[in-house]
Design a protein around this motif. Sequence first.
Motif, PDB file in Angstrom:
ATOM      1  N   THR A   2      63.442  32.800 -31.548  1.00  0.00           N
ATOM      2  CA  THR A   2      62.009  32.949 -31.767  1.00  0.00           C
ATOM      3  C   THR A   2      61.280  32.954 -30.434  1.00  0.00           C
ATOM      4  O   THR A   2      61.484  32.068 -29.607  1.00  0.00           O
ATOM      5  N   GLU A 165      55.785  36.093 -35.603  1.00  0.00           N
ATOM      6  CA  GLU A 165      56.794  35.114 -35.175  1.00  0.00           C
ATOM      7  C   GLU A 165      56.275  34.281 -34.008  1.00  0.00           C
ATOM      8  O   GLU A 165      56.649  33.124 -33.852  1.00  0.00           O
ATOM      9  N   SER A 171      59.113  32.047 -40.858  1.00  0.00           N
ATOM     10  CA  SER A 171      58.639  32.853 -41.971  1.00  0.00           C
ATOM     11  C   SER A 171      58.162  31.961 -43.108  1.00  0.00           C
ATOM     12  O   SER A 171      58.745  30.918 -43.385  1.00  0.00           O
TER      13      SER A 171
END
Length: 252
Positions: A2, A165, A171
């Motif tokens: 991420t 993100e 998510s």
Amino acid sequence: MTPSFEGELAVAVVDAETPGNVGTIARAMKNFGLSELVLVDPPALNPEGEAYGFAGRAREDILPEATEITFNELVENYYTVGCTATTNEDARSHVRYPAMTPDELSGHLDGLDADAALVFGRERVGLTNDELARIDALCSIPASAEYPSLNLGQAATVTLYELRELTVGESQHPETLHERAAEAEIERLYGQFENYVAAIDHPEPKRDKAARMFRRLLGRAQPTPREASTLQGLLRRGAERSADWTPEDDED
């Protein structure tokens, strides 16, 4: 991995003509985890007008807390990324080229230790060449060559979505959106199908083939627990009705 961003990420709107577009952008910011809205030469934003009407829940905080600054202050205080639908430029004649796409933007900002602003321009002409010359980077949304121009609010929503993100993190969807029924439940469904095939007096030499086809079908379909249960009920009811059926039942 991420992406991470060390500074603060703002959205700047330069010389918007339509209050509703400012409200739409504020709403998109709320959707995707951004809160700092910066306005350069904005239209009047009446709390009873369309900006607040289009802002959704962003009318509670993002829109009323927006700050108004000059373009000079914008480029002096932020790492700026100009956002546009199309650049109409190529490597032979350009002010800021090449442009990244919105899905590349998270990677571009990854690890940046500075406050940044996504800069959106006017509805009709976007950012001027003089403004683009002072922008640090450019993000352009690929679209159909027949009609590449996006509404200002649409362009902001597409761009902020691609940054989710970076701004929202994990998510909001569960790891799997489709829960397959347990194997024991699937096996009961297979058994119910075999009972049904027998109940309708399907030719016995063809029953094994029908059962294999049903297994392949369910293997592709990945039924959920509810779907498996519903199918079992239908097959069971069909088998029971077949046991009581006579040719006269189909005669009206």
